[in-house]
Design a protein around this motif. Structure first.
Motif, mmCIF file in Angstrom:
data_model
loop_
_atom_site.group_PDB
_atom_site.id
_atom_site.type_symbol
_atom_site.label_atom_id
_atom_site.label_comp_id
_atom_site.label_asym_id
_atom_site.label_seq_id
_atom_site.Cartn_x
_atom_site.Cartn_y
_atom_site.Cartn_z
ATOM 1 N N MET A 1 0.852 -1.194 0.000
ATOM 2 C CA MET A 1 0.000 0.000 0.000
ATOM 3 C C MET A 1 0.878 1.231 0.000
ATOM 4 S SD MET A 1 -3.140 0.833 2.597
ATOM 5 C CE MET A 1 -4.525 -0.012 1.882
ATOM 6 N N ASP A 2 0.617 2.166 -0.895
ATOM 7 C CA ASP A 2 1.470 3.350 -1.076
ATOM 8 C C ASP A 2 0.602 4.484 -1.569
ATOM 9 O OD1 ASP A 2 4.624 3.869 -2.874
ATOM 10 O OD2 ASP A 2 3.202 5.296 -2.066
ATOM 11 N N LEU A 3 0.700 5.609 -0.892
ATOM 12 C CA LEU A 3 -0.171 6.718 -1.254
ATOM 13 C C LEU A 3 0.606 7.926 -1.772
ATOM 14 C CD1 LEU A 3 -3.308 6.436 -0.811
ATOM 15 C CD2 LEU A 3 -2.036 4.926 0.671
ATOM 16 N N SER A 4 1.760 7.694 -2.345
ATOM 17 C CA SER A 4 2.575 8.826 -2.796
ATOM 18 C C SER A 4 2.835 8.828 -4.292
ATOM 19 C CB SER A 4 3.927 8.813 -2.074
ATOM 20 O OG SER A 4 3.764 9.270 -0.757
ATOM 21 N N LEU A 297 -7.308 4.584 -8.606
ATOM 22 C CA LEU A 297 -6.576 3.404 -8.150
ATOM 23 C C LEU A 297 -7.403 2.128 -8.307
ATOM 24 C CD1 LEU A 297 -4.841 4.968 -5.023
ATOM 25 C CD2 LEU A 297 -3.734 4.207 -7.128
ATOM 26 N N MET B 1 1.688 4.326 -6.656
ATOM 27 C CA MET B 1 0.524 4.497 -5.779
ATOM 28 C C MET B 1 -0.369 3.276 -5.898
ATOM 29 S SD MET B 1 -1.843 7.857 -5.474
ATOM 30 C CE MET B 1 -0.636 9.144 -5.539
ATOM 31 N N ASP B 2 -0.753 2.726 -4.797
ATOM 32 C CA ASP B 2 -1.422 1.429 -4.836
ATOM 33 C C ASP B 2 -2.194 1.217 -3.546
ATOM 34 O OD1 ASP B 2 -0.096 -1.794 -5.962
ATOM 35 O OD2 ASP B 2 -2.091 -1.222 -5.259
ATOM 36 N N LEU B 3 -3.425 0.744 -3.688
ATOM 37 C CA LEU B 3 -4.209 0.480 -2.490
ATOM 38 C C LEU B 3 -4.155 -0.986 -2.059
ATOM 39 C CD1 LEU B 3 -7.451 2.594 -3.060
ATOM 40 C CD2 LEU B 3 -5.644 3.004 -1.399
ATOM 41 N N SER B 4 -3.542 -1.807 -2.874
ATOM 42 C CA SER B 4 -3.580 -3.236 -2.558
ATOM 43 C C SER B 4 -2.437 -3.625 -1.629
ATOM 44 C CB SER B 4 -3.518 -4.061 -3.837
ATOM 45 O OG SER B 4 -2.294 -3.796 -4.494
ATOM 46 N N PHE B 5 -2.553 -4.796 -1.037
ATOM 47 C CA PHE B 5 -1.546 -5.314 -0.125
ATOM 48 C C PHE B 5 -0.645 -6.313 -0.836
ATOM 49 C CE2 PHE B 5 -2.993 -3.064 3.357
ATOM 50 C CZ PHE B 5 -4.322 -3.299 3.664
ATOM 51 N N GLU B 9 1.992 -8.800 3.261
ATOM 52 C CA GLU B 9 0.978 -8.086 4.033
ATOM 53 C C GLU B 9 -0.294 -8.918 4.146
ATOM 54 O OE1 GLU B 9 1.012 -4.528 1.711
ATOM 55 O OE2 GLU B 9 2.692 -3.657 2.830
ATOM 56 N N ARG B 17 -6.098 -12.195 11.629
ATOM 57 C CA ARG B 17 -7.454 -12.762 11.674
ATOM 58 C C ARG B 17 -7.501 -14.016 12.521
ATOM 59 N NH1 ARG B 17 -10.126 -11.923 5.694
ATOM 60 N NH2 ARG B 17 -10.187 -9.666 5.912
ATOM 61 N N SER B 74 1.752 -0.299 6.816
ATOM 62 C CA SER B 74 0.709 -1.175 6.264
ATOM 63 C C SER B 74 0.206 -2.162 7.298
ATOM 64 C CB SER B 74 1.234 -1.974 5.068
ATOM 65 O OG SER B 74 1.473 -1.116 3.986
ATOM 66 N N VAL B 77 -2.045 -0.494 9.724
ATOM 67 C CA VAL B 77 -3.348 -0.253 9.101
ATOM 68 C C VAL B 77 -4.172 -1.548 9.090
ATOM 69 C CG1 VAL B 77 -4.445 0.213 6.869
ATOM 70 C CG2 VAL B 77 -2.660 1.728 7.706
ATOM 71 N N MET B 295 -9.586 7.475 2.856
ATOM 72 C CA MET B 295 -8.517 7.905 1.959
ATOM 73 C C MET B 295 -7.673 8.998 2.615
ATOM 74 S SD MET B 295 -8.192 6.128 -0.739
ATOM 75 C CE MET B 295 -7.064 7.174 -1.673
ATOM 76 N N LEU B 298 -5.493 7.374 5.292
ATOM 77 C CA LEU B 298 -4.388 6.618 4.715
ATOM 78 C C LEU B 298 -3.312 7.567 4.191
ATOM 79 C CD1 LEU B 298 -6.284 3.755 2.829
ATOM 80 C CD2 LEU B 298 -4.951 3.572 4.935
ATOM 81 N N PHE B 302 0.392 7.290 5.717
ATOM 82 C CA PHE B 302 1.463 6.877 4.823
ATOM 83 C C PHE B 302 2.348 8.041 4.381
ATOM 84 C CE2 PHE B 302 1.181 2.407 3.934
ATOM 85 C CZ PHE B 302 -0.099 2.065 4.335
#
Lengths: 387, 390
Positions: A1-4, A297, B1-5, B9, B17, B74, B77, B295, B298, B302
């Motif tokens: 996960m990266d927000l930059s 994204l 830029m990426d929302l996935s793990f 992760e 879990r 990560s 989060v 958003m 995050l 980050f």
């Protein structure tokens, strides 16, 4: 996960901003707006030279890769400068449909022309009665025995129609929805252009028994309906990015204005109500920015997530744009309501945004439907003992 | 830029879990869902804190050498999101997220050696003694006096809105040690043992009848000078650092989403005819706002560079999180309907108790836009950044 942003993203951002600052001041915009169809061939060629027309196209089709964040950056800057060129309808939407639905020959012919700025493709899809993205089209295409097609129907408010050399027409065939690439000059095609309040141009296109060959049908894709939804979603996200730029301009302009404006012996920016109004505007802007980025994204995500993210962005950006545009006028007092005020152009741009690619009500219905579906799926999964 | 793990992760997510599935007792989950106050019942907190402590996960954000986990952003989060999804109890952050970090930076070696392990284990329970009847938003005007007498401060005054003071063993208090000069300069930060003579805790009930807040009276309480954290007169700087540090570290959005899902589930279960579309639209509208908050959270956590001006973001996060907590509580009450308004004594049993909790949640949520820096203060703080250079 990266927000930059990466270094490359930041480089693109500064180069776009520099071009717009140096080569697209208000005077150029006004000049381009006054041209036929609000389209400046020379500005479009600048875009081509800078590689911006190649940005949305994948590498295997000769483009620069289609990184969604590149598009976000470009359009945010375009919005701040109120660029009226039809980048979203032609460079993005039209080109993307050719990429996803054209066969190899069609792609090889059309895409290099599009990327060089020699051809522009506009998607003629919306009709008076149907909602964006639906397939209940009244435009029909009948296949002749020799494989050619006859297309009849009317398309409304086609963005990019003025600048386009060819239109991509969606029509109902015996096999479901298909897209045909039709030269605007084809016999039977009548385009009526008109200017919108924000200086962009759209066209109503009437097709009367338009006869095209078999190679005009985009025949490379598997599911036209899905491809249309995906392309429209991307264009919707792009329009949100543009609005983020518009809103940032409005906020900055208004913040500067209230600092300079004096009444009752003080800058009106010293009054708490004004301060809190600006704070609310800025907060909404950041929410809108966050959801727009998320929509970009999720571009490649499975369609319910992508559609849900795009609808969320469209709704939130719509809300933010209305509030920020309205409050920008409010905080500028009477001057803010005039034709002279620079913010007027941005205000009108926000009005057009609301009705483009589905308005807030449409997207809320869509979001509700998807949430309902996802909820049902999740409950079923839980009931089945999965996680 | 990426929302996935990444694969690692995702593997960590599975580990978390599994841990929660095994260790988060159903009674604790249910308790969380029914909690009407900001923090759960003390026994619930203690139990969960103890379980986490034994796993070594009580303070993920602490430096590893102090007992932290060394997780990446990560992972933190993921941890927060999974805890929210599983309805793990929220543990009061005063010790772990307020006093702990203050001690890292300003505490002496002996103070750290004494207090930190007990914060980590939960043996000490801390409350925050900042606000006073005459000093809320204008905290710097506080007047609880700490008069130096030999090796003690003699502390007199009153603190109010002290969350969980009724269970606390210690109070992190801002007191006035100096006189004259600008009001900020005479403030010191002290640790007060709640068992000391002169400390009196009086409950304050919310309109929902819940006991979370208190007024604490300090009547000539002798607090050893060695329990002052940082220098005399440094209290305001410490508090500012703490309030800025404390802001914007939370992921409120995960908990909000879980609460909203519960409301949607309740709405479907109740199946009120004719209300469905409107209610679904309200749910969607809130879901969208929660996604926007996520958003922003995050991007903050980050250290995103998409925005050159970041200083206003923690205030935006607090403003929006508190507004959305209220909006969710409002929708919950709307969906739960009239049954939720019966007084407490008529609500017996898990299902009824759950529905009834919506009224108390709604009433108690009104405090969210007041404490932790009111919405009005947050807006002023946001505005101050508009002019700041990018």
């Amino acid at each position: 996960m990266d927000l930059s942003y990466t270094e490359d993203h930041l480089l693109l951002q500064s180069s776009v901003r520099r071009y717009l600052h140096d080569r697209y001041p208000d005077s150029v915009r006004a000049q381009n707006a006054a041209m036929a169809g609000g389209f400046s061939d020379s500005t479009w060629r600048d875009f081509a030279e800078l590689g911006w027309l190649m940005l949305p196209i994948r590498g295997r089709n000769g483009g620069l890769g289609g990184d969604p964040i590149d598009i976000y950056i470009l359009l945010e800057a375009f919005g701040a400068a109120l660029v009226i060129e039809p980048y979203i309808p032609c460079a993005l939407l039209g080109a993307r449909l050719i990429e996803s639905l054209g066969d190899e020959k069609q792609r090889r012919e059309a895409l290099p022309l599009a990327m060089r700025g020699d051809a522009l493709f506009a998607f003629a899809h919306d009709e008076e009665r149907h909602l964006t993205g639906s397939t209940e089209l009244t435009t029909t295409a009948h296949c002749e025995p020799d494989g050619s097609w006859r297309i009849t129907g009317t398309k409304h408010m086609v963005t990019g129609a003025a600048a386009a050399t060819r239109v991509l027409v969606s029509a109902r065939t015996a096999d479901g929805v298909r897209i045909f690439s039709v030269a605007k000059k084809t016999w039977g095609v009548a385009t009526k252009l008109y200017r919108l309040i924000d200086d962009t141009w759209v066209g109503d296109i009437v097709l009367k028994d338009v006869h095209v060959g078999p190679h005009n049908l985009l025949s490379g894709g598997i599911n036209t309906h899905e491809a249309i939804l995906e392309a429209l979603d991307f264009a919707t996200a792009a329009s949100c990015a543009s609005m983020v730029g518009v809103m940032q301009f409005l906020l900055d302009y208004t913040a500067t204005f209230v600092k300079q404006r004096k009444q009752f012996g003080a800058s009106i920016s010293s009054f708490q109500v004004i301060q809190h109004r600006l704070a609310d505007m800025w907060t909404l802007l950041e929410e809108a920015r966050g959801l727009t980025l998320r929509a970009f994204l999720e571009t490649h995500a499975a369609s319910p997530y992508r559609m849900s993210a795009v609808s969320a962005a469209k709704i939130k950006v719509g809300e933010a744009a209305r509030f920020i545009a309205q409050q920008s006028v409010q905080l500028q007092g009477a001057m803010g309501t005039t034709a002279e005020a620079p913010i007027g152009a941005y205000f009108k741009n926000a009005m057009v945004f609301e009705v483009s690619f589905g308005n807030s009500a449409y997207h809320l219905s869509r979001h509700v439907a998807i949430l309902g579906e996802q909820y049902s799926k999740a409950t079923l999964a839980l009931a089945a003992g999965q996680e | 830029m990426d929302l996935s793990f990444s694969a690692e992760e995702l593997s960590f997510q599975r580990e978390v879990r599994a841990f929660l599935k095994q260790n988060l007792l159903p009674s604790l989950r249910q308790s969380t869902r029914e909690t009407t106050t900001f923090y759960p019942q003390h026994e619930v907190s203690r139990e969960w804190h103890s379980i986490l402590y034994h796993r070594g996960w009580a303070a993920p954000h602490w430096p590893v050498e102090r007992g932290g986990t060394g997780w990446t952003t990560s992972q933190r989060v993921i941890w927060e999101a999974e805890c929210a999804l599983a309805n793990a109890p929220v543990i009061s952050p005063i010790g772990l997220s307020l006093v702990g970090p203050v001690l890292f930076r300003y505490g002496s070696l002996s103070q750290n050696a004494f207090y930190l392990p007990k914060i980590l284990s939960g043996e000490h329970v801390w409350c925050q003694g900042f606000s006073e009847p005459g000093a809320g938003s204008d905290l710097a005007s506080l007047s609880t006096r700490a008069r130096r007498d030999g090796s003690d401060y003699v502390v007199s005054g009153s603190k109010i809105w002290t969350t969980l003071a009724q269970h606390a063993t210690h109070m992190a208090a801002l007191v006035r040690t100096g006189g004259g000069g600008p009001k900020q300069e005479g403030i010191s930060f002290v640790a007060i043992d709640m068992a000391l003579p002169g400390v009196v805790v009086r409950p304050i009930l919310t309109m929902a009848g819940d006991h979370e807040f208190n007024q604490v009276f300090l009547d000539e309480v002798r607090v050893p000078v060695v329990n002052r954290i940082g220098e005399e007169g440094q209290g305001w700087a410490i508090a500012k650092h703490l309030l800025e540090y404390e802001r914007g570290g939370d992921i409120a959005s995960s908990r909000l989403r879980v609460a909203l899902n519960d409301i949607l589930a309740l709405h479907i279960e109740l199946s009120v005819p004719g209300d469905t579309l409107a209610a679904r639209q309200m749910v969607s509208t809130l879901a969208i706002d929660i996604d926007a908050l996520e958003m922003m959270e995050l991007c903050w956590i980050f250290n995103s560079n998409i925005n050159s001006k970041r200083a206003a973001i923690p205030s935006m996060l607090k403003l929006r999180a508190s507004q959305l907590q209220q909006a969710v509580a409002e929708l919950g009450l709307q969906v739960a309907g009239g049954q939720a308004l019966r007084a407490r004594e008529h609500n017996i049993g898990a299902a009824e108790g759950s529905k009834a909790s919506f009224a108390a949640k709604y009433m108690n949520s009104r405090a969210n836009t007041i404490f932790g820096g009111s919405s009005e203060i947050q807006r002023t703080l946001i505005f101050r950044q508009i002019d700041s250079p990018s």
